[in-house]
Write an enzyme that holds these catalytic residues in place. Structure first.
Site, mmCIF file in Angstrom:
data_model
loop_
_atom_site.group_PDB
_atom_site.id
_atom_site.type_symbol
_atom_site.label_atom_id
_atom_site.label_comp_id
_atom_site.label_asym_id
_atom_site.label_seq_id
_atom_site.Cartn_x
_atom_site.Cartn_y
_atom_site.Cartn_z
ATOM 1 N N HIS A 162 29.626 -23.927 -59.337
ATOM 2 C CA HIS A 162 30.192 -25.190 -59.825
ATOM 3 C C HIS A 162 31.442 -24.860 -60.633
ATOM 4 O O HIS A 162 31.460 -23.909 -61.404
ATOM 5 C CB HIS A 162 29.190 -25.926 -60.731
ATOM 6 C CG HIS A 162 29.783 -27.153 -61.353
ATOM 7 N ND1 HIS A 162 29.850 -28.355 -60.694
ATOM 8 C CD2 HIS A 162 30.389 -27.351 -62.562
ATOM 9 C CE1 HIS A 162 30.446 -29.254 -61.454
ATOM 10 N NE2 HIS A 162 30.782 -28.668 -62.598
ATOM 11 N N ASP A 168 21.621 -39.880 -61.788
ATOM 12 C CA ASP A 168 22.972 -39.469 -62.183
ATOM 13 C C ASP A 168 24.019 -40.466 -61.695
ATOM 14 O O ASP A 168 25.008 -40.723 -62.383
ATOM 15 C CB ASP A 168 23.298 -38.072 -61.636
ATOM 16 C CG ASP A 168 24.689 -37.621 -62.072
ATOM 17 O OD1 ASP A 168 24.917 -37.557 -63.290
ATOM 18 O OD2 ASP A 168 25.536 -37.360 -61.209
ATOM 19 N N ARG A 180 28.698 -44.118 -67.768
ATOM 20 C CA ARG A 180 29.417 -43.274 -68.735
ATOM 21 C C ARG A 180 30.899 -43.583 -68.681
ATOM 22 O O ARG A 180 31.585 -43.618 -69.696
ATOM 23 C CB ARG A 180 29.172 -41.791 -68.434
ATOM 24 C CG ARG A 180 27.839 -41.290 -68.959
ATOM 25 C CD ARG A 180 27.503 -39.949 -68.355
ATOM 26 N NE ARG A 180 28.473 -38.929 -68.724
ATOM 27 C CZ ARG A 180 28.626 -37.783 -68.057
ATOM 28 N NH1 ARG A 180 27.881 -37.509 -67.007
ATOM 29 N NH2 ARG A 180 29.514 -36.905 -68.447
ATOM 30 N N SER A 233 24.100 -33.984 -66.132
ATOM 31 C CA SER A 233 24.681 -34.420 -64.865
ATOM 32 C C SER A 233 24.925 -33.229 -63.921
ATOM 33 O O SER A 233 24.546 -33.260 -62.744
ATOM 34 C CB SER A 233 25.990 -35.152 -65.178
ATOM 35 O OG SER A 233 26.695 -35.428 -64.016
ATOM 36 N N LYS A 284 21.937 -31.790 -60.643
ATOM 37 C CA LYS A 284 22.281 -31.764 -59.207
ATOM 38 C C LYS A 284 22.086 -30.366 -58.635
ATOM 39 O O LYS A 284 21.653 -30.200 -57.497
ATOM 40 C CB LYS A 284 23.717 -32.270 -59.016
ATOM 41 C CG LYS A 284 23.793 -33.787 -59.190
ATOM 42 C CD LYS A 284 25.201 -34.315 -59.124
ATOM 43 C CE LYS A 284 25.898 -34.155 -60.433
ATOM 44 N NZ LYS A 284 27.141 -34.847 -60.628
HETATM 45 N N1 URA Z 1 30.698 -33.170 -63.073
HETATM 46 C C1 URA Z 1 29.565 -33.881 -63.009
HETATM 47 O O1 URA Z 1 28.921 -33.931 -61.980
HETATM 48 N N2 URA Z 1 29.153 -34.530 -64.105
HETATM 49 C C2 URA Z 1 29.829 -34.501 -65.270
HETATM 50 O O2 URA Z 1 29.401 -35.104 -66.220
HETATM 51 C C3 URA Z 1 31.016 -33.747 -65.333
HETATM 52 C C4 URA Z 1 31.432 -33.085 -64.200
#
Ligand code: URA
Length: 448
Positions: free
Chosen positions: A84, A163, A170, A185, A189
């Site tokens: 990520h 999410d 958000r 978040s 995932k």
């Molecule tokens: N990427 C995400 O999936 N969530 C976040 O809050 C920030 C970056």
């Protein structure tokens, strides 16, 4: 059971929520039994009062379990990995790293995102390839992994539905920049991908979300702790995001630079990130004894063409016609016989003799964004052909009048102000001054 107003009050007053209370909150979000105003109030309470580590771990775990948690064949145990990145300019690492990892024996169900504001998104880049389909079901992802070893796809509907709701709210409640909510978040995932190992590229610098290394490190350490707490071996790389990664910025241009890299002609900074991130993942899976052997294997896979073969197979598995994939991966470099080229290209020339001291990735990215390369709101289309090629690198000498940047644009032509901002993105020093390329990777956070 505690009521939702009680939970909001507890958090508002700065108390820690129990695992059961966090479960109640997330399941009411998933089942849509909570009012939007209540969710917004809870998000704001979390933003203001924060969460202790145990709460963040519970939040992440509950979000992860709000939808499908993928499961993989036993034979893949220990080898399912992903990366990520917190987002950058010219960041095409995933396009090279996923196939390189697959060539080294990993299974890579890479779930990527789209670009927002000035940062690019892997899915937008891949969609500049005719036929590339980022929408794959879990069953299709498993099939592609079984035959190729990697895929790069969008988030499926079933993955972490909580999410989707929280992320949207958000945005509208100004609670995006909350460390617990960011960690929940991102890691939920990754958790739902049932990974064995995860590597995070947390960026800092003028073109990154975090401007300084210390604040990026705070997020990185939290993400590493939460992900390891969920049972994924996780490491983080803190990397500098001041300039651009590589020389090409813009969706189809970045596909071209990725293909060039997979043909063994990649820029040093991109290779540094790919080998560092890949080396860490190979080490954490136990496929290699240490990080330097991991780096060597990733580098060999890229330079030797094994990663290119995986990329080609991945394109075909994700809908690209055989002939198209074959032509993109052949030694020839006529990429524009396949990828759409912008209507116009204009070259910016150096105003004097000198040495390139600095390239400002943020200035470049912001201009490209307004010319259509990026989106301001989720769901907006992007123009894949808009972008820029840097024709010089830091440390390079340039002569007066030599081209240093080639801008690709369509119907939105750059204004004089945008042209002058682009010119200001490259800083020249006097002839004789020297500047060496700095390594991008500044610090590693390894799992304990
Ligand atoms: N990427 C995400 O999936 N969530 C976040 O809050 C920030 C970056």
């Amino acid at each position: 059971m505690t009521s939702i107003p009680d939970l909001i009050r507890k958090k508002r007053d700065g108390e820690a929520l129990s695992d059961a209370e966090i479960k109640t909150f997330i399941s009411s979000v998933t089942n849509k039994t909570i009012q939007e105003s209540q969710t917004g109030a809870m998000l704001m309470a979390i933003w203001q009062k924060g969460m202790v580590d145990a709460e963040i771990e519970a939040l992440t775990r509950e979000m992860m379990s709000s939808g499908e948690v993928m499961s993989w064949p036993k034979a893949w145990a220990g080898r399912v990995v992903d990366k990520h990145s917190t987002g950058g300019v010219g960041d095409k690492v995933s396009l090279v790293l996923a196939p390189a990892l697959a060539a080294c024996g990993c299974m890579v169900p890479m779930i990527s995102g789209r670009g927002l504001a000035h940062t690019g998104g892997t899915l937008d880049k891949l969609e500049s390839i005719p036929g590339f389909n980022i929408h794959q079901s879990t069953a299709q992802i498993q099939e592609i992994l079984g035959s190729v070893g990697c895929c790069i796809v969008g988030q499926t509907e079933m993955l972490v539905p909580a999410d989707r709701v929280l992320y949207g709210l958000r945005d509208t409640t100004s609670t995006v920049d909350s460390l617990p909510l960011i960690a929940g978040s991102i890691i939920s995932k990754k958790g739902a991908e049932s990974l064995s190992a995860l590597v995070l590229d947390v960026k800092f610098g003028r073109a990154a979300l975090y401007k300084d290394q210390e604040s990026a490190k705070e997020l990185a350490q939290l993400l590493v702790n939460v992900a390891n707490g969920l049972g994924m071996r996780t490491a983080a790389v803190l990397s500098c995001m001041d300039a651009t990664i590589g020389r090409y910025v813009g969706n189809s241009l970045e596909v071209i630079e990725s293909l060039e890299t997979l043909k063994g002609r990649g820029p040093d900074d991109l290779m540094e990130l790919v080998t560092t991130l890949g080396g860490l993942l190979l080490m954490m899976t136990g496929l290699v004894p240490d990080q330097s052997e991991g780096r060597r294997q990733i580098s060999d896979a890229v330079i030797g063409g094994a990663a290119l073969a995986k990329f080609r197979a991945m394109m075909e598995a994700q809908g690209v016609a055989k002939e198209t994939a074959g032509r993109l991966c052949s030694a020839h470099t006529d990429y524009y016989s396949i990828l759409r080229k912008s209507e116009h290209q204009v070259e910016l020339r150096s105003p004097e003799d000198g040495v390139v001291l600095d390239v400002d990735g943020l200035v470049l990215a912001k201009v490209l964004h307004t010319l259509g390369a990026g989106r301001s709101k989720a769901g907006e289309p992007v123009n894949h052909s808009v972008g820029a090629e840097l024709l010089v690198s830091v440390g390079e000498k340039v002569e007066k009048g030599a081209s240093w940047l080639r801008l690709h644009y369509d119907d939105l032509a750059p204004t004089p102000d945008q042209m002058s901002r682009l010119r200001s993105a490259v800083t020249l020093g006097a002839r004789g001054e020297t500047r060496r390329r700095q390594n991008l990777v500044k610090e590693l956070l390894l799992p304990k």
